[in-house]
Each structure stands twice: as C-alpha cells, then as structure tokens.
Design a protein around this motif. Structure first.
Motif, PDB file in Angstrom:
ATOM      1  N   LYS A  11       0.835  -1.205   0.000  1.00 57.19           N
ATOM      2  CA  LYS A  11       0.000   0.000   0.000  1.00 57.19           C
ATOM      3  C   LYS A  11       0.869   1.254   0.000  1.00 57.19           C
ATOM      4  CE  LYS A  11      -3.966   2.187   2.146  1.00 57.19           C
ATOM      5  NZ  LYS A  11      -5.107   2.053   3.075  1.00 57.19           N
ATOM      6  N   LEU A  12       1.950   1.228   0.753  1.00 54.71           N
ATOM      7  CA  LEU A  12       2.863   2.364   0.756  1.00 54.71           C
ATOM      8  C   LEU A  12       3.574   2.490  -0.585  1.00 54.71           C
ATOM      9  CD1 LEU A  12       3.908   4.593   2.643  1.00 54.71           C
ATOM     10  CD2 LEU A  12       5.759   3.067   3.312  1.00 54.71           C
ATOM     11  N   ALA A  13       3.923   1.365  -1.181  1.00 57.29           N
ATOM     12  CA  ALA A  13       4.574   1.397  -2.490  1.00 57.29           C
ATOM     13  C   ALA A  13       3.650   1.952  -3.557  1.00 57.29           C
ATOM     14  CB  ALA A  13       5.042  -0.005  -2.871  1.00 57.29           C
ATOM     15  N   ALA A  14       2.351   1.667  -3.429  1.00 56.64           N
ATOM     16  CA  ALA A  14       1.392   2.194  -4.403  1.00 56.64           C
ATOM     17  C   ALA A  14       1.305   3.710  -4.342  1.00 56.64           C
ATOM     18  CB  ALA A  14       0.009   1.581  -4.161  1.00 56.64           C
ATOM     19  N   ARG A  15       1.617   4.300  -3.202  1.00 53.32           N
ATOM     20  CA  ARG A  15       1.591   5.759  -3.043  1.00 53.32           C
ATOM     21  C   ARG A  15       2.921   6.411  -3.417  1.00 53.32           C
ATOM     22  NH1 ARG A  15      -2.425   8.434  -0.114  1.00 53.32           N
ATOM     23  NH2 ARG A  15      -4.365   7.254  -0.284  1.00 53.32           N
ATOM     24  N   THR A  16       3.954   5.609  -3.637  1.00 50.18           N
ATOM     25  CA  THR A  16       5.281   6.147  -3.918  1.00 50.18           C
ATOM     26  C   THR A  16       5.401   6.476  -5.400  1.00 50.18           C
ATOM     27  OG1 THR A  16       6.242   4.830  -2.127  1.00 50.18           O
ATOM     28  CG2 THR A  16       7.761   5.710  -3.774  1.00 50.18           C
TER      29      THR A  16
END
Length: 215
Positions: free
Chosen positions: A103-108
């Motif tokens: 989920k954090l990678a999707a926002r990066t």
C-alpha cells in the motif's frame, strides 16, 4: 511491526518522495494552490478513510488466513494443534507486512535504490529471514520454543504462499481509488488552466478594444 518492518519504507518515502521534480515546481508555482486550498476538514476526512481502510484490511487478512489455511490440516487454526495456531499467526503477520508495504509502495512516485532496498530487502525480505531465524532459535539459543520449525511447515506448503499472494490483492481497490482521485485532480487542474487562459484572453481583448476606442 511498525518499528521493525515498516518504519524504514515510511522514512524513505517521507525523505525522498516528491510529487514532481523541483525544477517543475519552481517553474509553475500554481501547483502550490492545491495544498493552499485544502482545509482542516479534509485532513480529518482523509484520516478517517485511512482508519476505515485499515479496519477493512485487517478483517480481510484475518478471515482470509483463517479460511485459507483451514483446508490444510497441518496449518489449520481450527485443528486444535499448537503448530496450526502459530502457523496461522505467522501467516497473518506475513500478510500484514506485505500488504502494508504494498500500500505504501502504491503511493510512492519517486523510486530510488534506497527506496527499493527499504521496501523489498529490509522490510519484506528480512521478515522471511526473521521467521526462519525464530524457527530455529529454540535449538540454537533456547528461545521461542513455540515457533520451532514453523518456517519449515509454512514455506514448503503451497497454501501459505497462495494465501499470502491472494491477500496481497486487497490493495487493488486502494490503487484504483488513488488512480481515480489523481484523474479527478488532473481534470480539475486542466479546467482551472482553461478558465485562467480564457480570462487572460478576455482581459487582453477588452484592453485592445478599449485602446482602439480611445484611439
């Protein structure tokens, strides 16, 4: 898990992430209007939506592991066996670490070597190594006897990998919603630029008309 397995990806994103290159932001200061127009209510709405998303993810991960492993007697938390209890718990923890990082990678938006290292090597990769270490810790260091050979039971079982991979897809709705929000922001910016351009052209036309009348 917040400290050991997801802190470095969060820090890397906070330090290196940028919505656009610095030279582009300096070239077009109007991009700062997006944050200037936000108000405190939007923050609380966003915070509430993140809490709702976290609650939904936690329920899906728990129920997914509960039913996904229930078909395998060696891993089933319903079998009354201690190894099934610890295997199910470790699977839930593994799914949590993977989903949080995805989920954090999707926002990066800006990926750098240090960012890749923090996400895939330190957080997710080191977690699997940590599980293996805990599984043999009892024989080597006389600690964690409950987790003895849990990694051997999990890593060789296809149900474990299938469950973790399947539960990782819970981030897909988040990615879709983020893409929809980005598209709405893009269209709003485009509409605003058209309005500004039309207003400028109308002002120039009025000025030229006034000069022609005066002349």
């Amino acid at each position: 898990y917040n400290v050991l397995w997801t802190s470095l990806p969060t820090i890397a994103m906070g330090v290196y992430e940028e919505d656009m290159p610095a030279h582009q932001a300096l070239k077009d200061p109007s991009v700062y209007q997006d944050t200037q127009q936000e108000h405190r209510g939007q923050f609380f709405v966003s915070f509430f939506l993140w809490l709702v998303g976290a609650l939904m993810h936690s329920l899906l991960l728990f129920c997914g592991v509960f039913f996904g492993l229930n078909s395998t007697s060696a891993l089933s938390p319903m079998g009354g066996r201690q190894d099934g209890f610890w295997a199910a718990g470790t699977t839930v923890y593994t799914a949590v670490v993977v989903v949080v990082n995805l989920k954090l990678a999707a926002r990066t938006k800006l990926w750098m070597p240090i960012t890749h290292f923090c996400f895939w090597v330190w957080s997710i990769g080191l977690w699997f190594a940590f599980v293996a270490f805990l599984s043999i810790g009892w024989t080597e260091f006389d600690v964690f006897p409950e987790l003895y050979y849990v990694h051997h039971v999990l890593f060789k079982n296809p149900s474990f990998w299938f469950t973790v991979i399947l539960l990782s897809t819970v981030v897909l709705p988040d990615i879709a919603l983020d893409a929809l929000a980005s598209e709405m922001v893009r269209r709003r910016k485009q509409a605003r630029s058209v309005v500004v351009s039309n207003t400028r052209q109308a002002g120039e036309h009025a000025k030229m008309t006034e000069m022609a009348v005066v002349g």
